[in-house]
Design a protein around this motif. Sequence first.
Motif, PDB file in Angstrom:
ATOM      1  N   GLU A   1     -59.577 -39.997   3.948  1.00 18.82           N
ATOM      2  CA  GLU A   1     -58.294 -39.355   3.659  1.00 18.82           C
ATOM      3  C   GLU A   1     -58.509 -37.849   3.536  1.00 18.82           C
ATOM      4  O   GLU A   1     -58.392 -37.274   2.445  1.00 18.82           O
ATOM      5  CB  GLU A   1     -57.690 -39.900   2.376  1.00 18.82           C
ATOM      6  CG  GLU A   1     -57.398 -41.392   2.400  1.00 18.82           C
ATOM      7  CD  GLU A   1     -56.837 -41.882   1.072  1.00 18.82           C
ATOM      8  OE1 GLU A   1     -55.595 -41.943   0.969  1.00 18.82           O
ATOM      9  OE2 GLU A   1     -57.623 -42.159   0.157  1.00 18.82           O
ATOM     10  N   PRO A   2     -58.828 -37.167   4.624  1.00 15.40           N
ATOM     11  CA  PRO A   2     -59.189 -35.750   4.535  1.00 15.40           C
ATOM     12  C   PRO A   2     -58.072 -34.855   4.002  1.00 15.40           C
ATOM     13  O   PRO A   2     -58.350 -33.883   3.298  1.00 15.40           O
ATOM     14  CB  PRO A   2     -59.553 -35.387   5.977  1.00 15.40           C
ATOM     15  CG  PRO A   2     -58.908 -36.435   6.823  1.00 15.40           C
ATOM     16  CD  PRO A   2     -58.910 -37.673   6.000  1.00 15.40           C
ATOM     17  N   GLU A   3     -56.810 -35.182   4.315  1.00 21.16           N
ATOM     18  CA  GLU A   3     -55.717 -34.350   3.812  1.00 21.16           C
ATOM     19  C   GLU A   3     -55.646 -34.401   2.292  1.00 21.16           C
ATOM     20  O   GLU A   3     -55.441 -33.378   1.627  1.00 21.16           O
ATOM     21  CB  GLU A   3     -54.380 -34.789   4.418  1.00 21.16           C
ATOM     22  CG  GLU A   3     -54.239 -34.517   5.905  1.00 21.16           C
ATOM     23  CD  GLU A   3     -54.851 -35.617   6.752  1.00 21.16           C
ATOM     24  OE1 GLU A   3     -55.361 -36.613   6.174  1.00 21.16           O
ATOM     25  OE2 GLU A   3     -54.826 -35.478   7.998  1.00 21.16           O
ATOM     26  N   ARG A   4     -55.815 -35.613   1.750  1.00 19.09           N
ATOM     27  CA  ARG A   4     -55.764 -35.751   0.288  1.00 19.09           C
ATOM     28  C   ARG A   4     -56.928 -35.005  -0.367  1.00 19.09           C
ATOM     29  O   ARG A   4     -56.726 -34.281  -1.345  1.00 19.09           O
ATOM     30  CB  ARG A   4     -55.826 -37.235  -0.097  1.00 19.09           C
ATOM     31  CG  ARG A   4     -55.775 -37.481  -1.616  1.00 19.09           C
ATOM     32  CD  ARG A   4     -55.831 -38.969  -1.930  1.00 19.09           C
ATOM     33  NE  ARG A   4     -57.092 -39.557  -1.498  1.00 19.09           N
ATOM     34  CZ  ARG A   4     -58.218 -39.489  -2.227  1.00 19.09           C
ATOM     35  NH1 ARG A   4     -58.236 -38.865  -3.388  1.00 19.09           N
ATOM     36  NH2 ARG A   4     -59.320 -40.074  -1.779  1.00 19.09           N
ATOM     37  N   VAL A   5     -58.122 -35.162   0.178  1.00 19.43           N
ATOM     38  CA  VAL A   5     -59.282 -34.480  -0.399  1.00 19.43           C
ATOM     39  C   VAL A   5     -59.145 -32.966  -0.230  1.00 19.43           C
ATOM     40  O   VAL A   5     -59.484 -32.193  -1.132  1.00 19.43           O
ATOM     41  CB  VAL A   5     -60.583 -34.982   0.250  1.00 19.43           C
ATOM     42  CG1 VAL A   5     -61.791 -34.176  -0.242  1.00 19.43           C
ATOM     43  CG2 VAL A   5     -60.789 -36.458  -0.071  1.00 19.43           C
ATOM     44  N   GLY A   6     -58.627 -32.534   0.911  1.00 22.75           N
ATOM     45  CA  GLY A   6     -58.411 -31.108   1.122  1.00 22.75           C
ATOM     46  C   GLY A   6     -57.455 -30.521   0.097  1.00 22.75           C
ATOM     47  O   GLY A   6     -57.685 -29.431  -0.431  1.00 22.75           O
ATOM     48  N   ALA A   7     -56.387 -31.260  -0.201  1.00 21.92           N
ATOM     49  CA  ALA A   7     -55.434 -30.801  -1.215  1.00 21.92           C
ATOM     50  C   ALA A   7     -56.090 -30.738  -2.588  1.00 21.92           C
ATOM     51  O   ALA A   7     -55.841 -29.806  -3.372  1.00 21.92           O
ATOM     52  CB  ALA A   7     -54.220 -31.731  -1.244  1.00 21.92           C
ATOM     53  N   GLN A   8     -56.943 -31.720  -2.893  1.00 22.11           N
ATOM     54  CA  GLN A   8     -57.647 -31.716  -4.173  1.00 22.11           C
ATOM     55  C   GLN A   8     -58.613 -30.547  -4.275  1.00 22.11           C
ATOM     56  O   GLN A   8     -58.707 -29.883  -5.317  1.00 22.11           O
ATOM     57  CB  GLN A   8     -58.393 -33.030  -4.367  1.00 22.11           C
ATOM     58  CG  GLN A   8     -57.496 -34.229  -4.605  1.00 22.11           C
ATOM     59  CD  GLN A   8     -58.273 -35.522  -4.698  1.00 22.11           C
ATOM     60  OE1 GLN A   8     -59.389 -35.645  -4.191  1.00 22.11           O
ATOM     61  NE2 GLN A   8     -57.679 -36.520  -5.351  1.00 22.11           N
ATOM     62  N   VAL A   9     -59.341 -30.292  -3.189  1.00 20.86           N
ATOM     63  CA  VAL A   9     -60.272 -29.157  -3.168  1.00 20.86           C
ATOM     64  C   VAL A   9     -59.516 -27.862  -3.424  1.00 20.86           C
ATOM     65  O   VAL A   9     -59.917 -27.035  -4.251  1.00 20.86           O
ATOM     66  CB  VAL A   9     -61.011 -29.089  -1.817  1.00 20.86           C
ATOM     67  CG1 VAL A   9     -61.690 -27.728  -1.630  1.00 20.86           C
ATOM     68  CG2 VAL A   9     -62.044 -30.204  -1.720  1.00 20.86           C
TER      69      VAL A   9
END
Length: 203
Positions: A174-182
């Motif tokens: 889920e790269p979008e979710r992790v990107g938002a978290q980062v």
Amino acid sequence: MRSRRESYSESTRSALVRSAVELFTKRGYAGTSLDEIARRARVTKGALYHHFSGKQAIFEAAFDAVETEVKGRLEKILRGSQPPWERALAGLREFVDSCLDPAYQRIAIHEAPVVMGWQRWRQAEDRYSFGLIRAGLQDLIDAGDVVDVPVEITSRLLFGALSSAATEIASSPEPERVGAQVQEVIVRLLHQVRSGTRGGTGD
């Protein structure tokens, strides 16, 4: 003025690099052949060997192309007319967006450390990214947005953290979710540092 031959040679090389980026992104290094790269670029394999000594050489050219494009976008933001704080936040958003790009994920993050070797890859990443981080941090310090920390070592720590973040984003299902978290975590940390220099305002 370049000669017609020089222009043709440059356009041939550019076509080969574009072809390599597309194929390495789609199939990876192991799944891509020189024949396919030449065929997609509509040139002969001999023309490919005129420009590149082999598969690793054209991979490194593809890597350079991907990294140069990302660096160009970040430089445009970090050298813009906004205040340093706003430029830093915009640069962070652009960095996260780049980590979501399939070509950057596959070529620069997943494949390059294996194909180029970790040390050479790290040196290349250093060349493309570290200077931007150091310059951005120095701008924040000069503007009074963050405390006066040792620029070199702090930039190294930030560089390591962002490199790890890129890997986490690119490796996640889920790269979008992790990107938002980062992005959220780093922005919160930056605001905490800023609040210490702005009387606790946090904005």
